[in-house]
Design an enzyme around this catalytic site. Structure first.
Site, PDB file in Angstrom:
ATOM      1  N   TYR A 583       0.817  -1.217   0.000  1.00  0.00           N
ATOM      2  CA  TYR A 583       0.000   0.000   0.000  1.00  0.00           C
ATOM      3  C   TYR A 583       0.855   1.273   0.000  1.00  0.00           C
ATOM      4  O   TYR A 583       0.314   2.361  -0.035  1.00  0.00           O
ATOM      5  CB  TYR A 583      -0.887   0.034   1.258  1.00  0.00           C
ATOM      6  CG  TYR A 583      -1.606  -1.268   1.497  1.00  0.00           C
ATOM      7  CD1 TYR A 583      -2.896  -1.452   1.015  1.00  0.00           C
ATOM      8  CD2 TYR A 583      -0.990  -2.333   2.150  1.00  0.00           C
ATOM      9  CE1 TYR A 583      -3.557  -2.654   1.197  1.00  0.00           C
ATOM     10  CE2 TYR A 583      -1.637  -3.547   2.332  1.00  0.00           C
ATOM     11  CZ  TYR A 583      -2.915  -3.701   1.857  1.00  0.00           C
ATOM     12  OH  TYR A 583      -3.573  -4.890   2.019  1.00  0.00           O
ATOM     13  N   HIS A 584       2.166   1.121   0.107  1.00  0.00           N
ATOM     14  CA  HIS A 584       3.012   2.291   0.344  1.00  0.00           C
ATOM     15  C   HIS A 584       4.136   2.419  -0.675  1.00  0.00           C
ATOM     16  O   HIS A 584       5.311   2.321  -0.326  1.00  0.00           O
ATOM     17  CB  HIS A 584       3.641   2.212   1.754  1.00  0.00           C
ATOM     18  CG  HIS A 584       2.649   2.102   2.865  1.00  0.00           C
ATOM     19  ND1 HIS A 584       2.983   1.633   4.124  1.00  0.00           N
ATOM     20  CD2 HIS A 584       1.340   2.407   2.926  1.00  0.00           C
ATOM     21  CE1 HIS A 584       1.908   1.650   4.900  1.00  0.00           C
ATOM     22  NE2 HIS A 584       0.894   2.111   4.193  1.00  0.00           N
ATOM     23  N   PRO A 585       3.834   2.668  -1.948  1.00  0.00           N
ATOM     24  CA  PRO A 585       4.932   2.841  -2.905  1.00  0.00           C
ATOM     25  C   PRO A 585       5.701   4.122  -2.616  1.00  0.00           C
ATOM     26  O   PRO A 585       5.101   5.177  -2.408  1.00  0.00           O
ATOM     27  CB  PRO A 585       4.210   2.924  -4.259  1.00  0.00           C
ATOM     28  CG  PRO A 585       2.830   3.378  -3.943  1.00  0.00           C
ATOM     29  CD  PRO A 585       2.515   2.824  -2.578  1.00  0.00           C
TER      30      PRO A 585
END
Ligand SMILES: Cc1cc2nc3c(=O)[nH]c(=O)nc-3n(C[C@H](O)[C@H](O)[C@H](O)COP(=O)(O)OP(=O)(O)OC[C@H]3O[C@@H](n4cnc5c(N)ncnc54)[C@H](O)[C@@H]3O)c2cc1C
Length: 648
Positions: A583-585
Site C-alpha cells: 500500500y506504500h509505494p
C-alpha cells in the site's frame, strides 16, 4: 500442476468478439466454477446461477477490455481440467470439478495458484457482494449514503474537466499535479502564502453521497485501475493506489505516524542532513493539527483489539490503539473504501478544501501528460481532460505529486535520470487470520485501529487489517467446503496484519497503453522477515485463545497448535508462498545528493530541470518502516516553503 493453456491463446481474435456479456458456454463455465468453488453452506447460498446473475450485475458498465480478460480466464479454467480429467470443467460433475479446483488451489507453483486466484476472485467478489450474504452471516449492513449538507462555496473553484467543451488555457504561479497526500499539502501551503495555485487531478471529486460503504463499487470508483495494479515478480504483489481528489488518502486506513529517528539517521549518512526528526518536527506538528490526529478509542478497536491486546499481554509485548486522523469516527469499518461519514481527514476533506478556500483552483478529470519546458526551465503542464480536450497551463513552477507509481511515468518524457522509476520500496504486507470461539465482528470496528509496537525498531509493524465479508472471501485463497465453512464463521474471525521495512527494490516503467509496468522481487532477507512476522502473529493469536490460526502460507495455510507454529518457522517459504499485498509505494523519484542515483535534490527540485519539483511518495529517499502519509505531507509542506521562497 502441469501446463495451463496460455491466456493470449484464448484472447478474442476479432473485434466482434470484444464486447460485453457472456456466451451460453461462458455462462455455463461461470455456473460450474462457482458451484464447485462455493458449495452451499449451512446458511450461506452456494455458487451457481445466482453467481452468474450477480457477476453480470457486478460487471455492469465495465469496459469491454475487462470482459475479454475475464472471458480468457474462464476459458483457461475450462480447458485446464482437460489434461487432468479428460473433460472441460463445465462438463464435469460438481464434486469432480471441486476436487480439481481443490488440487489446483494447492498447486506447488505460485503462478498456477495465482492464476486460479485471478479466475475465482471476480466470482467470489460478485457472489459475496450482495446484502443477502451479509444478512445470512449476521454481519452489520452497509450504511446508506448520508444526505449532503449544502454545497460548500469552495466548490465554485472546482472545474470538472469532463464537462469542458473546448481546449483550455490557464495561467498560475504554481501548478500542482495530484491531490493526494503530497500534492494537497503542498498546494495548501503555497495558497496559504498567497500564491496563485492550480491543482490538476486525474480522478473526480466525489462527495459524501457517493460513498455507499460497499467494497466492490467503491474500489471501482476510487482505486487506480479498479484495484488491479500488480507489482510483477516472484510474489506478484497487488499494489494499491487511489485515483480521485484526495488520492490514496481517500482509501487509506487513517493511521498516522512520524517516521522514526533511525530512518533519518540513515538519510543523514547518505548526505541528507536537511531531514531529521527535529527539522521535520514543526511540519509534522502542522500536519497533525490539520489531520486532527488522535489515538483511536479503545472501544472502537472492537473484537480484534480485544484479542490482540490479550495475546500481546500474555507474551509481554507493547501494544495499544494507534494514532489516526479520524476524530469523529464511529467505526463503520470501511476506511479503505471511502469513509462514508467523512470522519477520516483525507485530503479531500482537509487540505484540498482549505487550499481552495485560500484561493487555489482545481481542475478534476485532468490527466497531466507532459511537462512544458521553456528556456531550460519547467514552465507548465499539458493535460488531457475527461472530455477529450486539452488543457495547457503556464506556470512559474511545476509541482508533480501523482504518487510513486504515476509520477515517474509522467516525468519519463522530460527527465533522463537513470534513477527515475527505480528504487521502488513498498512496505510488503501480509495478514494472519484466526478463528475464535468468541464473537469478533471485525467489520463492526475500526479496521486498522490497534497496533503491536514491540518490533518497530526492527522495521516490523503489526497493525489491524480487518476486512468486510466480501473482501475476506476474495482474500482467502481456498475453495470448496472449507472455504464456505470459514465464511460462515466470519463473525468469529479476527484478522491482523503487518508490514516490513523492505530492503528489496522494484521499478516502475511505462507499460502497454501508457499504464504502469511495475516489477518487484522480494529478496531473501525480506522473505525471512515476513516469515518471522507470521510466526510472531500466529503465536500471539494462540496466546489469545484462538482455536485455529490461518497464516495463509502455501503448504501451511492452517495451524492448529503452537507446535505447528514451530514447523512454520522452520519450513522453507518462497516469496510466492505468502499472500503479500502493498500500500506504500515510495522512492521512484527519490531525493538524494548524487544525480546518478537520485532524481531530486533536498529542495525537491529535479537535478536536471529547474522549476520542476516532486512532493509525493516518490520523493521519499527510502522506506520509512511506518505508514507514510504524515511524512509525505510534512515533507511537502517543507518543500512548499522552499518553492515560495525561490519564487520571490
Ligand atoms: C488501501 C491503502 C491503505 C493505506 N493506509 C495508510 C495508512 O493507514 N496510513 C498511512 O500513512 N498511509 C496509508 N496508505 C498510504 C498513503 O495513503 C499514501 O502513501 C499516500 O497517500 C501517498 O501520497 P502521494 O501524494 O504519494 O500519492 P497519492 O495520495 O496516491 O495521490 C496521487 C494523486 O495523483 C493523481 N495523479 C496521478 N497521476 C496524475 C496525472 N498524470 N495527472 C493528474 N493527476 C494524477 C492520482 O489520481 C492521485 O489522486 C494507504 C494506502 C492505501 C492504498
Amino acid at each position: 500442476m502441469a501446463a495451463i493453456p496460455s491466456i493470449p491463446a484464448l484472447l478474442p481474435r476479432s473485434k466482434a468478439e470484444v464486447g460485453t456479456g457472456f456466451s451460453e458456454r461462458e455462462a455455463r463455465i461461470v455456473r460450474a466454477l462457482s458451484a464447485a468453488a462455493m458449495p452451499a453452506g449451512t446458511f450461506l447460498e452456494g455458487g451457481g446461477e445466482t453467481t452468474l446473475q450477480r457477476l453480470k450485475r457486478w460487471l455492469d458498465g465495465v469496459k469491454p477490455v475487462y470482459w475479454s480478460g475475464l472471458r480468457a480466464l474462464l476459458w483457461t479454467a475450462e480447458l485446464a481440467s482437460v489434461p487432468f480429467t479428460g473433460h472441460p470443467l463445465s462438463s464435469l460433475p460438481e464434486a469432480r470439478a471441486r476436487r480439481f479446483l481443490e488440487a489446483w488451489s494447492q498447486a506447488r507453483s505460485p503462478r498456477a495458484r495465482a492464476l486460479l486466484r485471478a479466475i475465482l476472485s471476480p466470482l467470489k467478489a460478485a457472489h459475496f457482494d450482495d446484502p443477502k450474504m451479509k444478512a445470512h452471516v449476521g454481519c452489520k449492513t452497509a450504511l446508506a449514503p448520508l444526505p449532503l449538507a449544502e454545497r460548500p462555496r469552495y466548490l465554485e473553484r472546482v472545474t470538472d474537466g469532463s464537462h469542458a467543451t473546448a481546449d483550455l488555457e490557464m495561467e498560475c504561479e504554481v501548478v500542482v499535479v495530484g491531490t493526494g497526500a503530497g500534492g494537497a499539502a503542498c498546494a495548501y501551503e503555497l495558497a496559504s502564502r498567497g500564491r496563485a495555485v492550480l491543482l490538476l487531478e486525474e480522478g473526480r471529486y466525489h462527495r459524501r453521497d457517493a460513498f455507499n460503504s460497499r467494497a466492490s463499487p467503491m474500489t471501482r470508483m476510487l482505486y487506480r485501475d479498479r484495484g488491479l495494479t500488480i507489482a510483477l515478480g516472484n510474489a506478484n504483489i497487488p499494489l494499491w493506489a487511489g485515483r480521485a481528489v484526495g488520492g490514496s488518502t481517500v482509501i487509506n486506513s487513517g493511521t498516522c505516524y512520524r517516521a522514526p529517528d533511525r530512518v533519518f539517521r540513515k538519510w543523514r549518512e547518505a548526505g541528507l542532513g536537511a531531514f531529521s526528526s527535529e527539522a521535520l518536527a514543526p511540519y509534522y506538528e502542522r500536519v497533525e493539527g490539520m489531520l486532527q490526529v488522535t489515538r483511536a478509542s479503545r472501544e472502537l478497536t472492537g473484537g480484534v483489539g480485544r484479542v490482540v491486546a490479550r495475546g500481546a499481554d500474555k507474551l509481554g509485548y507493547q501494544h495499544g490503539p494507534l494514532l489516526r486522523n479520524a476524530p469523529g469516527c464511529d467505526g463503520q469499518g470501511v476506511c479503505c473504501f471511502g469513509c462514508p461519514t467523512g470522519a477520516k481527514r483525507s485530503t479531500d476533506v482537509s487540505y484540498v478544501p482549505e487550499a481552495l478556500k485560500r484561493g487555489a483552483e482545481l481542475v478534476t478529470s485532468a490527466k497531466a501528460s507532459g511537462i512544458d519546458v521553456v528556456g531550460g526551465r519547467a514552465r507548465g503542464v499539458t493535460a488531457r481532460l475527461g472530455s477529450g480536450h486539452t488543457l495547457r497551463v503556464r506556470a512559474e513552477a511545476v509541482v508533480v505529486a501523482g504518487g510513486a507509481i504515476m509520477t515517474p511515468l509522467l516525468l519519463g518524457g522530460t527527465l533522463k535520470s537513470p534513477a527515475l522509476g527505480r528504487y521502488l520500496s513498498i512496505h510488503p504486507a501480509a495478514k494472519v487470520m484466526a478463528v475464535f470461539d468468541e464473537l469478533i465482528d471485525m467489520d463492526d470496528a475500526i479496521p486498522q485501529g490497534y497496533a503491536v509496537d514491540q518490533f518497530r525498531e526492527e522495521g516490523l509493524v503489526f497493525e489491524g487489517a480487518s476486512t468486510p465479508l466480501d473482501v475476506t472471501a476474495v482474500a482467502v485463497p481456498w475453495v470448496g467446503q472449507r472455504f464456505m465453512d470459514l465464511m460462515e464463521a466470519y463473525r468469529h474471525v479476527a484478522t491482523f496484519g503487518f508490514m516490513i521495512e523492505d530492503t528489496s527494490r522494484g521499478r516502475v516503467r511505462k507499460g502497454p497503453r501508457g499504464s504502469p509496468l511495475i516489477t518487484y522481487d522480494l529478496n531473501a532477507a525480506d522473505t525471512a522477515k515476513m516469515q518471522r512476522a507470521i510466526g510472531i502473529l500466529s503465536d500471539l493469536f494462540f496466546a489469545a485463545g484462538a482455536k485455529r490460526v490461518l497464516p495463509m502460507v502455501a503448504g501451511m495455510e492452517e495451524l492448529g497448535s503452537k507446535e505447528d507454529v514451530a514447523k512454520l518457522r522452520s519450513m522453507r517459504i518462497r516469496p510466492g508462498d505468502f499472500e503479500v499485498t502493498a500500500y506504500h509505494p515510495l522512492g521512484t523519484c527519490r531525493i538524494g545528493s548524487d544525480a546518478r542515483t537520485s532524481v531530486l535534490g533536498p529542495d525537491h527540485q529535479a537535478h536536471e530541470l529547474p522549476g520542476l519539483y516532486v512532493t509525493d511518495g516518490s520523493a521519499v529517499p527510502s522506506p520509512l518502516g511506518v505508514n507514510p502519509q504524515m511524512t509525505i505531507m510534512a515533507m511537502a509542506l517543507r518543500a512548499a516553503e522552499g518553492i515560495d521562497a525561490r519564487l520571490g
